[in-house]
Design a protein around this motif. Structure first.
Motif, PDB file in Angstrom:
ATOM      1  N   ILE A  98       0.915  -1.170  -0.126  1.00  0.00           N
ATOM      2  CA  ILE A  98       0.006   0.119   0.104  1.00  0.00           C
ATOM      3  C   ILE A  98       0.844   1.346   0.014  1.00  0.00           C
ATOM      4  CG2 ILE A  98      -1.680   1.214   1.356  1.00  0.00           C
ATOM      5  CD1 ILE A  98      -2.875  -1.381   2.312  1.00  0.00           C
ATOM      6  N   GLN A  99       2.155   1.045   0.612  1.00  0.00           N
ATOM      7  CA  GLN A  99       2.807   2.322   0.865  1.00  0.00           C
ATOM      8  C   GLN A  99       3.404   2.896  -0.697  1.00  0.00           C
ATOM      9  OE1 GLN A  99       5.972   1.274   3.506  1.00  0.00           O
ATOM     10  NE2 GLN A  99       4.997   2.155   5.252  1.00  0.00           N
ATOM     11  N   GLY A 100       3.676   1.620  -1.442  1.00  0.00           N
ATOM     12  CA  GLY A 100       4.013   1.836  -2.693  1.00  0.00           C
ATOM     13  C   GLY A 100       3.171   2.424  -3.749  1.00  0.00           C
ATOM     14  N   ILE A 101       1.833   1.891  -3.576  1.00  0.00           N
ATOM     15  CA  ILE A 101       0.644   2.487  -4.257  1.00  0.00           C
ATOM     16  C   ILE A 101       0.486   3.813  -3.941  1.00  0.00           C
ATOM     17  CG2 ILE A 101      -1.779   2.229  -4.565  1.00  0.00           C
ATOM     18  CD1 ILE A 101      -1.597  -0.999  -4.362  1.00  0.00           C
ATOM     19  N   VAL A 102       0.587   4.291  -2.458  1.00  0.00           N
ATOM     20  CA  VAL A 102       0.246   5.629  -2.059  1.00  0.00           C
ATOM     21  C   VAL A 102       1.486   6.388  -2.756  1.00  0.00           C
ATOM     22  CG1 VAL A 102       0.374   7.340  -0.353  1.00  0.00           C
ATOM     23  CG2 VAL A 102      -0.948   4.975  -0.132  1.00  0.00           C
ATOM     24  N   ALA A 103       2.691   6.021  -2.801  1.00  0.00           N
ATOM     25  CA  ALA A 103       3.751   6.860  -3.356  1.00  0.00           C
ATOM     26  C   ALA A 103       3.493   7.061  -4.819  1.00  0.00           C
ATOM     27  CB  ALA A 103       4.951   6.126  -3.216  1.00  0.00           C
ATOM     28  N   PRO A 106      -6.355  11.412  -5.165  1.00  0.00           N
ATOM     29  CA  PRO A 106      -7.279  10.553  -4.394  1.00  0.00           C
ATOM     30  C   PRO A 106      -7.881   9.425  -5.315  1.00  0.00           C
ATOM     31  CG  PRO A 106      -7.538  12.606  -3.444  1.00  0.00           C
ATOM     32  CD  PRO A 106      -6.847  12.925  -4.800  1.00  0.00           C
ATOM     33  N   ILE A 107      -8.399  10.040  -6.389  1.00  0.00           N
ATOM     34  CA  ILE A 107      -9.112   9.195  -7.374  1.00  0.00           C
ATOM     35  C   ILE A 107      -8.297   8.186  -7.868  1.00  0.00           C
ATOM     36  CG2 ILE A 107     -10.340   9.098  -9.570  1.00  0.00           C
ATOM     37  CD1 ILE A 107     -11.408  11.745  -9.002  1.00  0.00           C
ATOM     38  N   ASP A 108      -7.037   8.550  -8.225  1.00  0.00           N
ATOM     39  CA  ASP A 108      -5.972   7.610  -8.918  1.00  0.00           C
ATOM     40  C   ASP A 108      -5.580   6.453  -7.794  1.00  0.00           C
ATOM     41  OD1 ASP A 108      -4.085   6.644 -10.369  1.00  0.00           O
ATOM     42  OD2 ASP A 108      -2.547   7.773  -9.660  1.00  0.00           O
ATOM     43  N   LEU A 109      -5.561   6.863  -6.531  1.00  0.00           N
ATOM     44  CA  LEU A 109      -5.241   6.111  -5.421  1.00  0.00           C
ATOM     45  C   LEU A 109      -6.440   5.028  -5.294  1.00  0.00           C
ATOM     46  CD1 LEU A 109      -3.676   5.208  -2.904  1.00  0.00           C
ATOM     47  CD2 LEU A 109      -4.828   6.922  -1.564  1.00  0.00           C
TER      48      LEU A 109
END
Length: 459
Positions: free
Chosen positions: A53-58, A63-66
């Motif tokens: 999840i940290q990699g995805i958040v980075a 917010p939509i892309d997340l």
């Protein structure tokens, strides 16, 4: 309660309980180890998901892309639930059809969520891990991330394992009980053999012995002890039978004489002198019976430890010399010489010791031929004082020597001696007196001489 059951049953129950406890402990260790392993495995999985999840958040730019990136990733991770909130508490992402508990999302003060947290929702169990993830989009700030795993696959495995373990435990306990019963019954087979032998022992069959050579080492001592006990019982029973027979024989003669004389006296009227002679003869028989009863009472007291000698210093030489003076006339009549050598002192009862020595001297004079010799030797060897009475004459057969001290036993088969009206208790009384003083009596016969030796503890 186990006292009511046989030894085989007790051993079987104890062996089964011990086996069951051991197996139960092993099953508990296995179950706890597996459960702990799954907890550690879930913790590692949650750490990996947090890093994912940290990699995805980075990489997310908005917010939509997340949200889109997380939805695509979670499709490939069934049983994984994620919730992400910003610093204001607004939800940026939450897995559908799943709700994290409020106490987990908004923990009370003092509750740390840095470790894996486990909770149950109905029959389902979940494990969750929380972390702060830096935010790289233009809004900035840290995000609070919660990741949870559904552990139903672990629970199914643990339940299956527990069922298997309980089934194995029950079967193993039953098998242990059967094996324990077989081992106990086989191991106690020698006891049953000893029981069979013991049941065969009767008053007429005392020669049965326990199979000491065929039993285990642990039971060999018991078998030997029982054999020794049976040997003593056989010997004592044989002596008791012989004593009863001898006693009946000894009592029969004086009683028969009394009955015969009395019946003859009553058969017809007689004068006073005749009655007086008959009563005098009866009195002699009564005296003989009284001496016999008195001697038997003395022996009974000695065998039961009731013969308590008084304690005084006694010179054996002085006692022997006094008896020499008493028997001097009888010795002169037969031309027998009396010799005394040595000196010794003991502590005991003077009258009892004098009677013991008197019995030996009387015996020696009775069986010593004309112009024979009787010697009394007294000496001290170490802690023992010995007194020996030796007489010349016919030797006694070696097989008869061990029985000379038995009650009513006489070496001559006629059971009587023309020079004596004794009942055959003299040597038995002598041995009883010596034993009451803590000593021993022995006899030997060789080279035309017979020697009786009394040994006492030194004063």
């Amino acid at each position: 309660m186990l006292r009511r059951f046989s030894l085989t049953t007790r051993l079987t129950v104890i062996y089964t309980l011990v086996s069951a406890l051991v197996l139960l402990g092993m099953a508990w260790i296995i179950a706890m180890t597996v459960s702990r392993h799954f907890e550690e495995l879930d913790g590692d999985t949650l750490q990996d998901k947090i890093h994912l999840i940290q990699g995805i958040v980075a990489k997310a730019t908005s917010p939509i892309d997340l949200r889109e990136r997380l939805e695509d990733s979670l499709q490939n991770h069934p049983g994984l639930y994620v919730q992400i909130d910003d610093q204001a508490g607004a939800s940026l992402f939450a897995s559908s059809a799943f709700r994290f508990p409020d106490w987990l999302v908004r923990p009370p003060a003092g509750l740390s969520l840095q470790a894996v947290t486990t909770w149950r929702d109905g029959e389902q169990e979940y494990r969750a891990l929380s972390a702060l993830v830096p935010r790289h989009d233009p809004l900035g700030g840290d995000l609070r991330v919660w990741a949870a795993l559904d552990t139903h696959h672990h629970a199914d495995f643990i339940r299956s394992l527990q069922t298997t373990l309980w089934t194995y435990l029950a079967l193993a306990a039953m098998l242990s009980g059967l094996l324990g019963w077989w081992v106990a019954r086989t191991g106690l087979a020698p006891l049953r053999a000893m029981k069979t032998r013991a049941q065969a022992v009767t008053a007429h069959k005392l020669d049965e012995r326990m199979p000491a050579e065929a039993v285990p080492i642990e039971m060999a001592d018991l078998a030997e002890s029982l054999n020794d006990m049976l040997a003593r019982l056989q010997k004592d029973f044989q002596r008791l039978s012989e004593f009863s027979s001898d006693l009946a024989h000894e009592l029969r003669t004086p009683i028969s004489n009394l009955m015969t004389q009395t019946q003859v006296a009553l058969s017809q009227p007689r004068n006073a002198d005749t009655y007086r002679d008959i009563l005098a003869s009866n009195a002699e028989e009564f005296q003989r019976l009284a001496r016999m009863v008195s001697d038997m009472l003395l022996l009974a007291k000695a065998e039961h430890g009731l013969l308590l000698p008084s304690a005084e210093d006694i010179s054996l030489a002085a006692e022997a010399q006094a008896l020499f003076d008493f028997y001097e006339a009888l010795a002169d009549e037969k031309g027998v010489s009396l010799n005394l050598t040595g000196e010794g002192y003991v502590k005991g009862d003077r009258l009892m010791l004098r009677r013991a020595i008197s019995n030996l001297l009387s015996n020696a004079l009775r069986y010593t031929p004309m112009q024979g010799q009787v010697r009394v030797e007294i000496g001290t060897t170490g802690a023992l004082v010995s007194l020996s009475v030796e007489n010349t004459g016919a030797e006694i057969s070696p097989e008869l020597l061990p029985r000379l001290f038995d009650r009513f036993f006489r070496a001559d088969k006629s059971r009587s001696h023309p020079d004596s009206d004794g009942a055959g208790l003299g040597l038995s009384i002598t041995r009883a007196i010596v034993q009451a003083h803590g000593g021993v009596a022995a006899v030997s016969s060789f080279d035309g001489k017979t020697r009786f030796t009394l040994s006492f503890p030194a004063r």
